[in-house]
Design an enzyme around this catalytic site. Structure first.
Site, mmCIF file in Angstrom:
data_model
loop_
_atom_site.group_PDB
_atom_site.id
_atom_site.type_symbol
_atom_site.label_atom_id
_atom_site.label_comp_id
_atom_site.label_asym_id
_atom_site.label_seq_id
_atom_site.Cartn_x
_atom_site.Cartn_y
_atom_site.Cartn_z
ATOM 1 N N VAL A 182 44.875 34.754 24.533
ATOM 2 C CA VAL A 182 44.439 36.029 23.949
ATOM 3 C C VAL A 182 45.400 36.725 23.201
ATOM 4 O O VAL A 182 46.466 37.066 23.940
ATOM 5 C CB VAL A 182 43.714 37.058 25.091
ATOM 6 N N VAL A 234 42.154 36.634 30.097
ATOM 7 C CA VAL A 234 43.403 35.877 30.127
ATOM 8 C C VAL A 234 43.705 34.987 31.331
ATOM 9 O O VAL A 234 44.135 34.197 31.253
ATOM 10 C CB VAL A 234 44.485 36.884 30.022
ATOM 11 N N LEU A 273 38.235 31.756 43.299
ATOM 12 C CA LEU A 273 36.959 31.761 42.581
ATOM 13 C C LEU A 273 37.161 31.849 41.542
ATOM 14 O O LEU A 273 37.916 32.615 40.795
ATOM 15 C CB LEU A 273 35.962 32.710 43.345
ATOM 16 N N LEU A 283 27.674 33.806 50.100
ATOM 17 C CA LEU A 283 29.091 33.518 50.316
ATOM 18 C C LEU A 283 28.892 32.460 51.277
ATOM 19 O O LEU A 283 29.436 32.719 52.505
ATOM 20 C CB LEU A 283 30.001 34.602 50.361
ATOM 21 N N ILE A 323 32.032 31.455 53.529
ATOM 22 C CA ILE A 323 32.763 32.753 54.323
ATOM 23 C C ILE A 323 31.577 33.046 55.479
ATOM 24 O O ILE A 323 31.890 33.387 56.485
ATOM 25 C CB ILE A 323 32.822 33.986 53.442
#
Length: 595
Positions: free
Chosen positions: A25, A51, A422, A477, A480
């Site tokens: 970028v 980025v 993630l 999730l 988790i």
């Protein structure tokens, strides 16, 4: 001698080091480098939307082909800090990427100038080298050293920070006479390999643990040759998956507390000797009960990084060597032993590993609605062939995928292993598809991983980079939630809500189809297991026709517990679902269930 800006010299070095693609970028503090990139030609640039996404694209690009080094570029300040996660991911998995950042002018770096941050100090713990170049004449040498370091020893990332005035300063530099520095890789000696093989000869039930270092060294063929010569079953790690095909008779399956096979753990626990090559004894492989992992067996560890030997536990013998250099000698010595009739007969041990592969299977075939995730992976095995490159990062989707999918070639399971951030999957898949546009790329995400960097789908739409993305959605999730069972809580892990704009979704909340289409891609939602096969075929056709990512969203049951150890003990795996007791329960297993 030619005169050019330091930025242009850097671009010329990139090309002579083999770089053909970059991801990034632009911004004010890196614009001179982008000008040099445009004027120099020869490097294709993919504009990311975030980025951090650019850094993961660079990772995926590197991981796809031997010799690749992905390059990610950003401006000063937050661009560099955004890419720290990619650098951490790369160093954890021994992946060489080059991160180039812009910086405030040298005379104001220390004055809290706009977006002036000491990115080199921030990046040092997650790189092999991180440096802010303060003298323009040093730019060629720093870039030359960067490529030398990235390729030498244990591969890893480098960050080069370029103040804007340094980029613009003209220097003397002759690109035509530039040469990369020689790469250093330690190599085992004949005596060391003979000593290591003596342990193998003295054992009755040996296994080879093949790590990511085997793939990184482009040595999978040598490992297969050595295993076949000595008739030794092979256990690939998660990062070494694909070292030998899943359907190879010596593939004993994966071992661990999560991404493992029942038959893999059973075979390992029967073994009496382990030869680890290019692996780091990661805790998801060994578990935390090292007494269980080590009991009754001897270990030889071969790794390119000296400090890796003995880091987790002391082996009976350690060899510091590049995997390819070591395996060349392993094959040479094994051939001599075979010619002399000194290799033991392993037919009984190999037959027992094959027996376990045909009896210790998990069930994948369920007709439940909402779907169980196991059925998704079963249908993926049917739809996607051995040339498929799978890309994924972390979560129940990745763990279940590793237990149930099939991989047949090196670099066809591209997984962020040590860091597991993630959001990694979408940009990494773009990098993989960019690096190998001729092979089918299939990404795998849970709904939360998918949402973390979903904006990067627009990058693939803009640059016409097609792939298929399998999204398993339970609005949770999931990993988790499963980890919280031991604490007797279910707290802040549920993602469900009733979307006022899509009441047909019920509590599944986010309308991924609309979001994906809004980003210029295609999407298919599947709610019943019998629809999966047709959806995957349609996705492949749409990707080929429109040259964009195609997302297949599978609506899952809200709660599924995937097989894993609750005690971090490889001998204590909890099987939450019914196991396979008849062939129809696991119809896409490598070996049909033997009853």
């Amino acid at each position: 001698m030619a005169r050019m800006t330091a930025a242009r010299a850097a671009v010329e070095i990139l090309k002579r080091e083999g770089v053909t693609d970059a991801f990034g970028v632009p911004g004010a503090a890196i614009n001179p480098f982008y000008k040099a990139l445009q004027e120099g030609g020869g490097i294709s640039h993919t504009l990311a939307r975030h980025v951090e996404g650019a850094s993961h694209m660079a990772e995926g690009y590197t991981r796809t082909q031997p010799g690749n080094i992905g390059v990610c570029i950003g401006t000063s300040g937050p661009a560099g800090t955004d890419m720290i996660t990619g650098l951490y991911s790369a160093i954890g998995d021994s992946v060489p990427i080059l991160c180039i950042t812009g910086q405030a002018p040298t005379h104001v770096i220390h004055k809290e100038d706009f977006q002036a941050v000491d990115i080199a100090s921030i990046a040092k713990p997650v790189t092999k080298m991180a440096v802010t170049v303060l003298e323009a004449a040093q730019v060629p040498g720093v870039f030359q050293q960067a490529f030398h370091l990235m390729r030498s020893g244990r591969p890893g990332p480098v960050l080069i920070d370029l103040p804007v005035d340094v980029q613009l300063t003209e220097i003397e530099f002759d690109p035509e006479t530039y040469e990369p520095l020689p790469v250093y890789r330690p190599a085992a000696t004949r005596a060391q390999i003979e000593k290591a093989i003596s342990f193998l000869l003295d054992s009755e039930r040996p296994v080879i643990v093949a790590g990511g270092g085997v793939i990184g060294a482009d040595a999978a063929d040598l490992l297969v040759e050595f295993a076949e010569l000595t008739r030794t079953p092979v256990i690939p790690t998660l990062m070494g998956w694909g070292t030998l095909p899943d359907d190879h008779e010596l593939n004993a399956g994966m071992v661990g507390v999560q991404t493992s096979h029942r038959y893999g753990n059973a075979t390992f626990l029967e073994s009496d000797f382990v030869l680890g090559i290019g692996n780091r004894w990661a805790n998801r492989h060994t578990g935390y009960k090292l007494d269980v992992y080590r009991q009754g067996r001897k270990f030889v560890h071969v790794d390119i990084e000296p400090t890796q030997i003995g880091k987790i536990f002391p082996p009976d013998y350690g060899v510091v060597s590049d995997a390819k250099a070591a395996l060349e000698l392993f094959v040479e010595v094994a051939e001599e032993l075979k010619a002399a009739g000194r290799l033991p007969d392993r037919s009984g041990w190999v037959a027992s590993t094959r027996e376990r592969r045909a009896t210790l299977l998990r069930r994948t075939h369920f007709d439940d609605v909402p779907m169980k995730p196991q059925r998704v992976y079963e249908e993926m095995n049917r739809a996607f062939g051995p040339d498929t490159r799978y890309v994924t990062t972390i979560g129940l989707s990745q763990i279940a995928g590793a237990q149930m999918l099939h991989v047949y070639r090196p670099r066809h399971w591209i997984n962020c292993g040590q860091a597991g951030p993630l959001g990694w999957t979408i940009p990494a898949a773009i990098g993989v598809a960019k690096a190998d546009p001729d092979s089918p790329v299939v990404a795998l995400s849970g709904d939360y991983d998918f949402q973390f960097m979903i904006e990067e789908l627009a990058v693939a739409a803009q640059h016409r980079i097609p792939y298929v993305h399998v999204l398993v959605n339970n609005a949770y999730l999931g990993l988790i939630r499963q980890a919280q069972i031991g604490l007797d809580i279910n707290f802040q892990v549920n993602l469900e809500f009733e979307n006022i704009n899509a009441p047909e979704l019920g509590v599944y909340g986010v309308d991924h189809v609309k979001v994906v289409e809004g980003l210029g891609c295609k999407a298919i939602r599947v709610t019943e297991p019998d629809q999966l096969g047709a959806a995957f075929e349609q996705a492949k056709k749409l990707a080929a026709e429109y040259r964009v990512p195609v997302v297949v969203e599978a609506i899952l049951e809200r709660i599924t517990n995937i097989s894993m150890s609750r005690t971090m003990d490889i001998s204590d795996i909890s099987e939450f679902e019914d196991l396979a007791t008849e062939p129809g329960h696991a119809p896409t297993a490598i070996r049909p269930l033997k009853v």
